[in-house]
Design an enzyme around this catalytic site. Structure first.
Site, short mmCIF file in Angstrom:
data_model
loop_
_atom_site.label_atom_id
_atom_site.label_comp_id
_atom_site.label_asym_id
_atom_site.label_seq_id
_atom_site.Cartn_x
_atom_site.Cartn_y
_atom_site.Cartn_z
CB ALA A 129 -0.94 0.00 1.22
CG ASP A 239 -4.05 18.38 0.98
OD1 ASP A 239 -3.80 17.66 0.00
OD2 ASP A 239 -5.21 18.53 1.44
N GLY A 338 26.75 16.54 -22.79
CA GLY A 338 27.19 15.48 -23.71
C GLY A 338 27.75 14.27 -22.96
N GLY A 339 28.80 13.68 -23.53
CA GLY A 339 29.40 12.49 -22.91
C GLY A 339 29.87 12.76 -21.49
CD GLU A 362 5.98 14.21 0.76
OE1 GLU A 362 6.95 14.56 1.42
OE2 GLU A 362 4.89 14.81 0.80
N1 COS Z 1 -8.21 16.59 2.99
C1 COS Z 1 -9.26 16.23 3.77
N2 COS Z 1 -9.98 15.10 3.56
C2 COS Z 1 -9.64 14.33 2.51
C3 COS Z 1 -8.57 14.64 1.64
C4 COS Z 1 -7.85 15.84 1.91
N3 COS Z 1 -6.83 16.23 1.14
N4 COS Z 1 -8.46 13.70 0.69
C5 COS Z 1 -9.43 12.81 0.93
N5 COS Z 1 -10.16 13.18 2.02
C6 COS Z 1 -11.32 12.50 2.60
C7 COS Z 1 -12.42 12.40 1.56
O1 COS Z 1 -13.24 13.54 1.56
C8 COS Z 1 -13.17 11.16 2.03
O2 COS Z 1 -14.00 11.53 3.12
P1 COS Z 1 -15.39 10.78 3.49
O3 COS Z 1 -15.04 9.54 4.23
O4 COS Z 1 -16.11 11.75 4.35
O5 COS Z 1 -16.08 10.51 2.18
C9 COS Z 1 -12.06 10.27 2.58
O6 COS Z 1 -10.98 11.16 2.90
C10 COS Z 1 -11.60 9.22 1.59
O7 COS Z 1 -11.13 9.88 0.45
P2 COS Z 1 -11.09 9.20 -0.99
O8 COS Z 1 -12.41 8.53 -1.25
O9 COS Z 1 -10.65 10.23 -1.98
O10 COS Z 1 -9.95 8.08 -0.79
P3 COS Z 1 -9.32 7.06 -1.84
O11 COS Z 1 -8.96 5.85 -1.10
O12 COS Z 1 -10.18 6.92 -3.06
O13 COS Z 1 -7.93 7.70 -2.38
C11 COS Z 1 -5.92 8.96 -2.72
C12 COS Z 1 -7.30 8.78 -2.06
C13 COS Z 1 -5.58 8.06 -3.89
C14 COS Z 1 -5.91 10.40 -3.21
C15 COS Z 1 -4.91 8.75 -1.56
O14 COS Z 1 -4.87 7.39 -1.19
C16 COS Z 1 -3.50 9.25 -1.85
O15 COS Z 1 -3.21 10.45 -1.78
N6 COS Z 1 -2.58 8.31 -2.15
C17 COS Z 1 -1.17 8.64 -2.32
C18 COS Z 1 -0.52 8.60 -0.98
C19 COS Z 1 0.90 8.98 -1.02
O16 COS Z 1 1.24 10.12 -1.26
N7 COS Z 1 1.77 7.98 -0.78
C20 COS Z 1 3.16 8.22 -0.73
C21 COS Z 1 3.69 7.86 0.60
S1 COS Z 1 3.76 9.15 1.70
S2 COS Z 1 5.61 9.74 1.52
#
Ligand code: COS
Length: 380
Positions: A129, A239, A338-339, A362
């Protein structure tokens, strides 16, 4: 709209650049070749306020704004992407405490980090994951007033050198994001073992590890936020940190441009410096133009975070655009050399290897495009 940096920001930028020139550049290639982790640089950066930069002043932190933080990160990364990743990894590791910690938890753990030099690590990714955070498997069970953690984390930046971990675990794997919890865990807690160090293509100065958790006992007081809120804590942390990844990429690209300008002026072909040839000039011009565009996105997303605005889409714009840009800019830097550029005698092949990781960690740039598309489709 004012695009000028303040006098304080210009001074901060100059301090960070000087640190990169004096403390990082001299050891960057040795750490790249050997994979040595430069703890002495981490300590010096901490001493002069260039590490743990997002801890607010009320906890004795440096208390930089996000805009200040990206300015610092770009300059450090100009010196070495891997060292910048290690320093920035501290702010990623402490991010969940800022996002979800209670007043008491912030006082205790941020105070621990400002009281003395301690490294941190953000423990989210797992063997099965990385992109799919909701699918993480590290299990947490209630045991009296404590929790027990069992499972494996991987790709953990600072994993072998951190004193404090923020760890994400699930109470019920079938409930996906709704059962994820976040914890703050001292790295010397019994049951945590440090696994193999990754032998990476680039950013080799950074310490990237597998961590094993075997019945690791964590008091309930160390849970950050409520049970089930860990997923949102992770997303909110990312974020905030993704603009810094953009800044890190810009630092690498800017170094590529600086090295290329120097080389193009020195290197002669057909009897004149290659800087006189339009084919080379166009590559230099594109690098400079794309760096500026990336920096505007990074500054805007950092500014939005400083205003307390929801910045998911802009943070992903900044991360995705800047890291794709850095990959192209460093590839062109090698091309201009280049090289020579393909050998370890010149610094540009390292820049290209360092840049590649940035499109992956990330959140891969495919994940960034997913975040952007979802925000667009929901009208964000
Ligand atoms: N801020 C606040 N809430 C958030 C959010 C954010 N940025 N992003 C998602 N949520 C909330 C959603 O609103 C949703 O809420 P509800 O339960 O109320 O519906 C919940 O979290 C689940 O969100 P979502 O359905 O979008 O989740 P998914 O599993 O579909 O996927 C992604 C989300 C793919 C965007 C996420 O798993 C991700 O960012 N993956 C990459 C992670 C990463 O960066 N990995 C690298 C390792 S860290 S160095």
């Amino acid at each position: 709209m004012d695009f000028a940096l303040s006098d304080e920001q210009l001074a901060l930028q100059a301090t960070a650049h000087r640190f990169a020139e004096e403390e990082i550049v001299p050891i960057a290639s040795e750490c790249d070749a050997s994979g040595r982790f430069p703890m002495e640089v981490m300590e010096k950066a901490y001493e002069i306020g260039l590490s743990h930069i997002t801890i607010p002043g009320e906890y004795d932190g440096v208390g930089l704004s996000m805009l200040d933080a990206v300015i610092v990160t770009e300059e450090i990364s100009w010196g070495c992407g891997g060292i910048a990743t290690s320093l920035m990894g501290n702010d990623l590791g402490l991010g969940p405490i800022l996002v979800a910690g209670s007043a008491d938890q912030k006082k205790e753990w941020l105070g621990y980090l400002t009281g003395d030099f301690h490294m941190t690590a953000f423990c989210l990714s797992e063997p099965e994951a990385g992109s799919d955070v909701a699918g993480l498997q590290l299990l947490v069970e209630k045991d009296g007033d404590d929790y027990l953690l069992n499972g494996t984390k991987c790709w953990i930046t600072n994993g072998g050198v951190a004193d404090l971990l923020t760890v994400f675990a699930t109470l019920d794997r079938s409930a996906r994001h709704k059962s994820i919890c976040a914890f703050v865990v001292p790295a010397d807690t019994p049951g945590i073992t440090i696994g193999k160090k990754e032998d990476k293509m680039g950013q080799r100065a950074s310490d990237t590890r597998v961590l094993h958790f075997d019945n690791v006992r964590v008091p309930a007081a160390n849970r950050l936020g409520e049970e089930g809120q860990g997923f949102v804590t992770a997303m909110k942390t990312l974020d905030v940190t993704r603009p810094s990844i953009g800044a890190l990429a810009i630092g690498i690209a800017k170094r590529g441009l600086d090295e290329s300008l120097q080389y193009a002026g020195d290197r002669k072909a057909f009897g004149s410096p290659i800087a006189g040839f339009q084919a080379v000039q166009f590559m230099l011009a594109d690098m400079a133009k794309d760096i500026e565009a990336a920096r505007l996105l990074v500054y805007q997303s950092a500014w939005m975070l400083d205003q307390g605005m929801h910045a998911s889409k802009y943070s992903s714009f900044a991360k995705c655009f800047s890291t794709d840009m850095a990959m192209k800019a460093t590839t062109d830097a090698v091309q201009i050399h280049g090289g020579n550029g393909y050998t370890r005698e010149y610094p540009v092949e390292k820049l290209m290897r360092d840049a590649k990781l940035m499109q992956i960690y990330e959140g891969t740039n495919q994940i960034q495009r997913m975040v952007i598309a979802r925000e667009l489709l929901k009208g964000g």
